[in-house]
Design a protein around this motif. Structure first.
Motif, PDB file in Angstrom:
ATOM      1  N   UNK A   1       0.828  -1.210   0.000  1.00 42.94           N
ATOM      2  CA  UNK A   1       0.000   0.000   0.000  1.00 42.94           C
ATOM      3  C   UNK A   1       0.862   1.259   0.000  1.00 42.94           C
ATOM      4  N   UNK A   2       0.377   2.288  -0.674  1.00 39.03           N
ATOM      5  CA  UNK A   2       1.122   3.540  -0.741  1.00 39.03           C
ATOM      6  C   UNK A   2       1.275   4.165   0.630  1.00 39.03           C
ATOM      7  N   UNK A   3       0.261   4.030   1.515  1.00 37.73           N
ATOM      8  CA  UNK A   3       0.363   4.684   2.822  1.00 37.73           C
ATOM      9  C   UNK A   3       1.507   4.118   3.671  1.00 37.73           C
ATOM     10  N   UNK A   4       1.950   2.874   3.365  1.00 35.88           N
ATOM     11  CA  UNK A   4       3.107   2.327   4.074  1.00 35.88           C
ATOM     12  C   UNK A   4       4.357   3.130   3.723  1.00 35.88           C
ATOM     13  N   UNK A   5       4.510   3.445   2.442  1.00 35.50           N
ATOM     14  CA  UNK A   5       5.653   4.252   2.026  1.00 35.50           C
ATOM     15  C   UNK A   5       5.544   5.673   2.576  1.00 35.50           C
ATOM     16  N   UNK A   6       4.343   6.213   2.589  1.00 37.17           N
ATOM     17  CA  UNK A   6       4.165   7.569   3.108  1.00 37.17           C
ATOM     18  C   UNK A   6       4.561   7.629   4.577  1.00 37.17           C
ATOM     19  N   UNK A   7       4.114   6.655   5.371  1.00 36.73           N
ATOM     20  CA  UNK A   7       4.458   6.641   6.795  1.00 36.73           C
ATOM     21  C   UNK A   7       5.968   6.516   7.005  1.00 36.73           C
ATOM     22  N   UNK A   8       6.630   5.813   6.094  1.00 38.08           N
ATOM     23  CA  UNK A   8       8.061   5.565   6.262  1.00 38.08           C
ATOM     24  C   UNK A   8       8.921   6.762   5.839  1.00 38.08           C
ATOM     25  N   UNK A   9       8.535   7.435   4.740  1.00 38.25           N
ATOM     26  CA  UNK A   9       9.424   8.427   4.142  1.00 38.25           C
ATOM     27  C   UNK A   9       9.005   9.880   4.383  1.00 38.25           C
ATOM     28  N   UNK A  10       7.750  10.135   4.706  1.00 40.30           N
ATOM     29  CA  UNK A  10       7.337  11.515   4.972  1.00 40.30           C
ATOM     30  C   UNK A  10       8.052  12.027   6.222  1.00 40.30           C
TER      31      UNK A  10
END
Length: 521
Positions: free
Chosen positions: A432-441
């Motif tokens: 899921x995209x939100x996994x990447x968002x939580x990690x990199x934002x």
């Protein structure tokens, strides 16, 4: 052998084992083989650079020739027989044998449909091919059986073995010389005029499976009883002959190593054989990858009295010239053939309907369309120009991310490109995209600063901070603030100029906890 291969009519094609991201490679293959076979050959290749047909087949042909007992001419003749079977796309070795791996159990895959033509089944040719395969596997096993991974001899010499071992244990744990796998069953049924989801179709598949196991088990173990019916013309008499040979076999001869039978799973060898469906699975689509009607589709239409033109007209009139089998038909075939082979694939579940997300979670990669839609942004972060491009699936969801920095050394650009590939592959496998968002934002490293060119962020603490906050607003509909919640009270993000010197009265009103932190400027 080398002269025979070089005399073949061949063609060359530049293709990639991965049609999406892999580099192009040159492959030479028989002129009658399609690009799918070329891609499979490249996938099986263990070397880099151009791949010739000779380089692809010589490892396993050399292995066969080296392990055939007798004079050198016998080994060369055996290799020519297998080369002929391969060129006709009738028989091919399993992946381990194809690559010449001595420590892996050998095996062959048989394209059943290639023995069908003009409504008949070439029973004698099929039996001859099976016997040649079984004899070859046993001869290879006799020379390389002790080299197999996990199957090293337990004792150094026969004298050290347990002389009290029960003969029953030998029968319960037979020596396995290899595997014999069947494929393209549904295409064979189509060529013989049988529907997949029919009693005649299941009876035909059962008889072919039983006949295969009977040949593989001659002088090697118990043979299952034959099916009650054989709808394939001329094959019943061949089966009776095989039964007579088994019944009148000389019991004084030593038992041969067992050849296990079963059905193939999807893989590059099936692509080399040009199958329409792997194993006994039904052909779910009447079209091939180029959009043309499959040979099996044309055969079934012909048996029903249709040409492609009349079938199209019937379809426009609301009729169904062909009924495509469903998962229930697949399950019925699984139940029918299960008793006639040694190995069976997992049983299909007719009650399980997987969503696209569920299939992705099971490790299936979702391919991007040929023509990509997406967004393209040109922004400036702290005075450094950055380009962000995305690729979308047909449903508009994110499937690819490309970040390009206008400035930076080769190491920085290489790391950014690696991040692009890692994130894109993860998205295509269902992360899921939100996994990447939580990690990199809100990741904090240079380059950072004021963002110009995108209203999704006014300030970014790094490139990845901006990129994934922008993707969050575009594809998740969530606009993240410029400073994360965990940083709202961080004194390191304070706008105060120089501590501990108080520049104004407003600074002096801070609480005592903040006053203890120093900032080096």
């Amino acid at each position: 052998m080398m002269e025979t291969i070089k005399a073949l009519p061949l063609r060359s094609v530049r293709i990639s084992a991965d049609p999406d991201t892999g580099p192009l490679g040159s492959v030479t293959l028989p002129i009658t083989w399609d690009d799918v076979a070329a891609r499979a050959m490249l996938d099986l290749s263990l070397s880099q650079g151009p791949l010739t047909f000779e380089d692809a087949v010589m490892p396993w042909l050399t292995m066969i020739q080296a392990n055939i007992s007798g004079d050198e001419k016998l080994g060369v003749d055996r290799c020519r027989e297998f080369l002929d079977l391969l060129l006709q796309r009738q028989v091919a070795p399993t992946a381990g044998l194809w690559q010449g791996q001595h420590d892996r159990q050998g095996g062959f895959i048989v394209n059943v449909a290639s023995f069908c033509g003009h409504g008949s089944f070439d029973g004698p040719g099929y039996i001859a091919a099976l016997r040649r395969v079984c004899d070859t596997l046993r001869e290879i096993h006799a020379h390389t059986g002790t080299q197999l991974n996990g199957e090293l001899p337990l004792f150094d010499s026969p004298d050290e073995a347990d002389i009290n071992a029960s003969p029953l244990e030998d029968t319960l744990l037979p020596r396995r010389a290899g595997t014999l796998l069947l494929t393209n069953i549904d295409a064979a049924l189509a060529a013989l005029g049988f529907d997949y989801d029919s009693d005649a179709g299941r009876d035909a598949a059962c008889y072919i499976a039983w006949l295969t196991s009977s040949v593989a088990r001659q002088n090697a173990g118990p043979v299952p009883l034959p099916p009650t019916a054989c709808p394939i013309a001329g094959l019943a008499s061949i089966g009776e002959q095989i039964r007579d040979e088994i019944d009148h076999a000389d019991d004084s001869l030593p038992s041969q190593p067992l050849i296990e039978t079963g059905f193939s799973a999807p893989g590059p060898i099936d692509c080399i054989l040009g199958v329409d469906a792997c194993g006994f699975a039904p052909i779910f689509s009447p079209l091939n990858e180029n959009g043309a009607l499959r040979a099996s589709t044309l055969a079934r239409l012909a048996y029903k009295g249709f040409t492609p033109e009349t079938a199209l007209a019937a379809a426009f009139a609301g009729q169904a010239p062909l009924t495509q089998p469903d998962i229930a038909a697949h399950l019925a075939m699984h139940r029918a053939v299960a008793g006639f082979v040694d190995r069976m694939p997992a049983r299909p579940d007719p009650t399980l309907v997987l969503s696209p997300q569920s299939r992705l979670e099971r490790g299936q990669r979702r391919l991007l369309p040929q023509r990509l839609n997406g967004v393209s942004m040109r922004v400036s972060i702290g005075g450094q120009r950055l380009y962000l491009r995305t690729g979308e699936f047909d449903d508009g969801s994110l499937g690819e991310v490309t970040i390009n920095a206008a400035r930076g050394n080769s190491m920085v650009k290489g790391l950014i490109d690696s991040l692009n590939q890692a994130v894109s592959i993860g998205l295509q496998y269902g992360v899921p995209l939100d996994v990447y968002v939580d990690q990199f934002a809100y990741a904090r490293y240079g380059i950072g600063g004021t963002v110009e060119g995108d209203a999704a962020a006014n300030h970014a603490s790094s490139i990845t901070d901006y990129v994934f906050r922008s993707l969050s607003e575009t594809y998740l509909g969530v606009k993240l603030p410029d400073i994360g919640p965990e940083l709202e009270h961080d004194p390191m993000t304070s706008a105060d100029p120089f501590l501990p010197f108080e520049a104004n009265s407003e600074s002096s009103d801070r609480d005592g906890a903040h006053r203890q932190h120093l900032r080096v400027v």
